[in-house]
Design a protein around this motif. Sequence first.
Motif: not given
Length: 174
Positions: A21-27, A50-51
């Motif tokens: 969730g919170p780090n979704y953009t960091r796949a 988060p975005a």
Amino acid sequence: MKLINTTVIDAPIADVWEVLGPNYTRAGDWASAVYVSAARTGAPKVAGAPAAGRVCETSLGPFTESIEAYDPQAYRLVYSATGDKMPGFVRSLVNRWALEPVGPGKTRVVMELTADIAFPFNILMGWMMKIQFRKALRESLEDFAYYVERGVVHPRKVKVDASKKAVRAKGAFA
């Protein structure tokens, strides 16, 4: 076409959600199919997300994702994806993730991919696409579980990141 993959991760639900969730953009940090990823520009259309989504450079070319639903209390995330090289007969791709605790320090992860494929391609090519999607989803869940449980990337991701394509993508993305 709908595909559902499930796994149990040896980690508390809060730790699993933190990566999803919170780090979704960091796949791109953990997914072997994603060379690099970053937040998509624009304001989130979903409160608390988060975005707005993420952009990913992948083994299948660039993809843009939009967060469609985000619920940190229920541990649910839904996003749609479009790709520059995605065939026109693929009308939409939507991925749903759901987490649930299944015991002390264990979390069940359910990933459901829905692909809307136009007729007659759904009949002619659906079986082949299902095989490809199933493999990609299985590997993605393996990569995710490995990263959450160990705090390091899966050996497959290490190998991919060393490839010329990944190095080039990371350089172009910077």
